[in-house]
Design a protein around this motif. Structure first.
Motif, PDB file in Angstrom:
ATOM      1  N   ALA A 160       0.861  -1.189   0.000  1.00 28.32           N
ATOM      2  CA  ALA A 160       0.000   0.000   0.000  1.00 28.32           C
ATOM      3  C   ALA A 160       0.898   1.240   0.000  1.00 28.32           C
ATOM      4  N   PRO A 161       1.558   1.506  -1.132  1.00 28.20           N
ATOM      5  CA  PRO A 161       2.608   2.545  -1.160  1.00 28.20           C
ATOM      6  C   PRO A 161       2.055   3.970  -1.194  1.00 28.20           C
ATOM      7  N   ASN A 162       1.264   4.324  -0.188  1.00 28.70           N
ATOM      8  CA  ASN A 162       0.782   5.704  -0.112  1.00 28.70           C
ATOM      9  C   ASN A 162       1.935   6.659   0.204  1.00 28.70           C
ATOM     10  N   ASP A 163       2.881   6.174   0.985  1.00 25.89           N
ATOM     11  CA  ASP A 163       4.056   6.969   1.336  1.00 25.89           C
ATOM     12  C   ASP A 163       5.277   6.060   1.237  1.00 25.89           C
ATOM     13  N   PRO A 164       6.057   6.134   0.148  1.00 25.56           N
ATOM     14  CA  PRO A 164       7.226   5.260  -0.025  1.00 25.56           C
ATOM     15  C   PRO A 164       8.223   5.369   1.116  1.00 25.56           C
ATOM     16  N   ASN A 165       8.245   6.509   1.811  1.00 23.55           N
ATOM     17  CA  ASN A 165       9.178   6.667   2.920  1.00 23.55           C
ATOM     18  C   ASN A 165       8.931   5.659   4.026  1.00 23.55           C
ATOM     19  N   LEU A 166       7.680   5.214   4.161  1.00 29.93           N
ATOM     20  CA  LEU A 166       7.374   4.231   5.204  1.00 29.93           C
ATOM     21  C   LEU A 166       8.111   2.922   4.946  1.00 29.93           C
ATOM     22  N   SER A 167       8.168   2.494   3.679  1.00 33.78           N
ATOM     23  CA  SER A 167       8.911   1.273   3.346  1.00 33.78           C
ATOM     24  C   SER A 167      10.390   1.444   3.637  1.00 33.78           C
ATOM     25  N   ILE A 168      10.939   2.603   3.269  1.00 32.18           N
ATOM     26  CA  ILE A 168      12.362   2.877   3.489  1.00 32.18           C
ATOM     27  C   ILE A 168      12.686   2.838   4.983  1.00 32.18           C
ATOM     28  N   LEU A 169      11.887   3.527   5.787  1.00 29.02           N
ATOM     29  CA  LEU A 169      12.155   3.621   7.219  1.00 29.02           C
ATOM     30  C   LEU A 169      11.930   2.287   7.919  1.00 29.02           C
ATOM     31  N   THR A 170      10.902   1.551   7.491  1.00 26.84           N
ATOM     32  CA  THR A 170      10.638   0.237   8.101  1.00 26.84           C
ATOM     33  C   THR A 170      11.764  -0.733   7.786  1.00 26.84           C
ATOM     34  N   LEU A 171      12.269  -0.712   6.545  1.00 30.96           N
ATOM     35  CA  LEU A 171      13.392  -1.574   6.185  1.00 30.96           C
ATOM     36  C   LEU A 171      14.630  -1.195   6.987  1.00 30.96           C
ATOM     37  N   ALA A 172      14.872   0.100   7.171  1.00 27.69           N
ATOM     38  CA  ALA A 172      16.026   0.532   7.961  1.00 27.69           C
ATOM     39  C   ALA A 172      15.940  -0.008   9.384  1.00 27.69           C
ATOM     40  N   LEU A 173      14.741   0.034   9.982  1.00 22.73           N
ATOM     41  CA  LEU A 173      14.557  -0.495  11.332  1.00 22.73           C
ATOM     42  C   LEU A 173      14.725  -2.016  11.341  1.00 22.73           C
ATOM     43  N   LEU A 174      14.213  -2.690  10.321  1.00 21.28           N
ATOM     44  CA  LEU A 174      14.372  -4.141  10.215  1.00 21.28           C
ATOM     45  C   LEU A 174      15.846  -4.521  10.129  1.00 21.28           C
ATOM     46  N   LEU A 175      16.610  -3.817   9.312  1.00 20.63           N
ATOM     47  CA  LEU A 175      18.039  -4.111   9.180  1.00 20.63           C
ATOM     48  C   LEU A 175      18.782  -3.863  10.494  1.00 20.63           C
ATOM     49  N   ALA A 176      18.378  -2.816  11.217  1.00 21.10           N
ATOM     50  CA  ALA A 176      19.009  -2.535  12.510  1.00 21.10           C
ATOM     51  C   ALA A 176      18.746  -3.673  13.490  1.00 21.10           C
ATOM     52  N   ARG A 177      17.536  -4.208  13.483  1.00 20.24           N
ATOM     53  CA  ARG A 177      17.207  -5.337  14.362  1.00 20.24           C
ATOM     54  C   ARG A 177      17.985  -6.591  13.961  1.00 20.24           C
ATOM     55  N   ILE A 178      18.156  -6.788  12.658  1.00 16.02           N
ATOM     56  CA  ILE A 178      18.922  -7.948  12.190  1.00 16.02           C
ATOM     57  C   ILE A 178      20.381  -7.825  12.620  1.00 16.02           C
ATOM     58  N   GLU A 179      20.928  -6.618  12.560  1.00 13.46           N
ATOM     59  CA  GLU A 179      22.308  -6.418  13.010  1.00 13.46           C
ATOM     60  C   GLU A 179      22.467  -6.751  14.486  1.00 13.46           C
ATOM     61  N   GLN A 180      21.433  -6.528  15.284  1.00 14.29           N
ATOM     62  CA  GLN A 180      21.484  -6.804  16.722  1.00 14.29           C
ATOM     63  C   GLN A 180      21.229  -8.274  17.044  1.00 14.29           C
ATOM     64  N   ALA A 181      20.684  -9.022  16.065  1.00 10.27           N
ATOM     65  CA  ALA A 181      20.324 -10.421  16.312  1.00 10.27           C
ATOM     66  C   ALA A 181      21.574 -11.276  16.506  1.00 10.27           C
ATOM     67  N   THR A 182      21.433 -12.310  17.321  1.00 12.91           N
ATOM     68  CA  THR A 182      22.536 -13.247  17.537  1.00 12.91           C
ATOM     69  C   THR A 182      22.701 -14.139  16.312  1.00 12.91           C
ATOM     70  N   PRO A 183      23.895 -14.220  15.730  1.00  9.69           N
ATOM     71  CA  PRO A 183      24.095 -15.064  14.540  1.00  9.69           C
ATOM     72  C   PRO A 183      23.813 -16.530  14.857  1.00  9.69           C
ATOM     73  N   ILE A 184      23.329 -17.237  13.870  1.00 13.28           N
ATOM     74  CA  ILE A 184      23.098 -18.670  14.021  1.00 13.28           C
ATOM     75  C   ILE A 184      24.437 -19.382  13.992  1.00 13.28           C
ATOM     76  N   GLN A 185      24.726 -20.134  15.027  1.00 12.63           N
ATOM     77  CA  GLN A 185      25.980 -20.882  15.096  1.00 12.63           C
ATOM     78  C   GLN A 185      25.750 -22.278  14.527  1.00 12.63           C
ATOM     79  N   ARG A 186      26.313 -22.510  13.359  1.00 12.44           N
ATOM     80  CA  ARG A 186      26.081 -23.771  12.679  1.00 12.44           C
ATOM     81  C   ARG A 186      27.272 -24.046  11.780  1.00 12.44           C
ATOM     82  N   ARG A 187      27.603 -25.323  11.626  1.00  9.60           N
ATOM     83  CA  ARG A 187      28.721 -25.677  10.763  1.00  9.60           C
ATOM     84  C   ARG A 187      28.398 -25.247   9.331  1.00  9.60           C
ATOM     85  N   GLN A 188      29.298 -24.514   8.738  1.00 10.14           N
ATOM     86  CA  GLN A 188      29.160 -24.080   7.355  1.00 10.14           C
ATOM     87  C   GLN A 188      30.366 -24.569   6.567  1.00 10.14           C
TER      88      GLN A 188
END
Length: 303
Positions: A160-188
């Motif tokens: 519902a792209p009434n305001d494209p800035n909402l997508s930009i800001l929400t993605l920025a917050l999502l990426l910030a949360r991902i950066e804070q997340a604990t990495p999955i420890q698994r054999r790679q």
């Protein structure tokens, strides 16, 4: 007369939510002066955001069959079906409830799906500084409830792209949360060399100024040109020359969209002797002129 009554279950849920929020609010201080607070630190926002879904394993490597490589970030979130993601010379098995960020100029493709049907969210975007999310390289993460809620909000904003800035800001917050997340420890799987050769080559190619030649790269890496070419082909399944040509063009795409440099300056930074040879190579590769792409034109990567 309008009926504004609320059912008992709804009232109970609302009361619980308000109680939880009120408890958080009570944890805040009560200063007399409210002039000094938290300030933005190195805030980098994504741009040119595209969200899409893949619902079948066959479609994961489309529209380009084989290993993809471009100047955009690719955020992957798996909600149904496990698939192996090959990134550069490593493999990461993504299970439902897990995600991964593929950085610009990383080779990536998909293999060994658990089943044909899947539900994977893809978010591709650009950053003015490609190093902003470097900490997420080769770092799969768990899709926590907070991350999942933000992903759902991002999709809602995008649909519902009434305001494209909402997508930009929400993605920025999502990426910030991902950066804070604990990495999955698994054999790679480990890289084929102690330090990823692709990463080293890409870092040299993305340095400011003109892109170095193969001979110059080999000298900086302390090996011969022939040895560099042979190791790169064995590790990456593509010739070094072809890889560098693709890097030059993808670097040009990023500079055209995200910088204010003149086209002649971009041509020089990407290793072209003249704006005419650059324009010809760009049109041959993408089916569009550099200026048309800068002004919003669409690339045709199958050219």
């Amino acid at each position: 007369m309008n009926d504004t009554s609320v059912s008992a279950p709804e009232a109970k849920v609302g009361s619980q939510r308000n109680l939880s929020t009120a408890r958080l609010v009570r944890m805040l201080p009560s200063p007399m002066l409210q002039l000094h607070g938290q300030q933005a630190v190195d805030l980098a926002l994504p741009d040119n955001v595209v969200c899409f879904c893949r619902s079948s394993a066959t479609d994961l490597n489309r529209p380009q069959q084989g290993r993809a490589l471009h100047h955009r970030h690719v955020l992957i979130m798996a909600f149904e079906t496990a698939v192996t993601v090959c990134v550069d010379d490593r493999t990461v098995r993504l299970h439902p409830g897990e995600g991964l960020l593929v950085l610009p100029f990383q080779f990536h493709d998909y293999m060994q799906p658990q089943q044909e049907k899947l539900t994977w969210l893809f978010v591709t975007f650009e950053m003015a500084d490609n190093r902003a999310l470097e900490a997420l390289r080769f770092r799969p993460f768990e899709i926590s409830p907070v991350i999942e809620r933000l992903a759902a909000e991002l999709v809602n904003c995008y649909l519902a792209p009434n305001d494209p800035n909402l997508s930009i800001l929400t993605l920025a917050l999502l990426l910030a949360r991902i950066e804070q997340a604990t990495p999955i420890q698994r054999r790679q799987s480990t890289p084929s060399t102690p330090e990823s050769l692709i990463t080293q080559v890409n870092q040299l190619a993305q340095r400011k100024g003109e892109m170095p030649s193969v001979k110059e790269m080999a000298r900086l890496l302390g090996i011969s040109s022939s040895h560099l070419r042979a190791r790169f082909r064995a590790s990456c399944r593509v010739s070094l020359g072809k890889h560098l040509r693709r890097l030059r063009m993808e670097k040009a795409c990023g500079l055209l969209r995200l910088s204010s440099c003149r086209v002649s300056e971009i041509a020089e930074q990407c290793g072209f002797n003249s704006i005419f040879s650059f324009s010809r190579a760009f049109r041959t590769t993408y089916g569009i002129s550099p200026m048309a792409y800068r002004h919003g034109g669409t690339l045709h990567r199958d050219k």
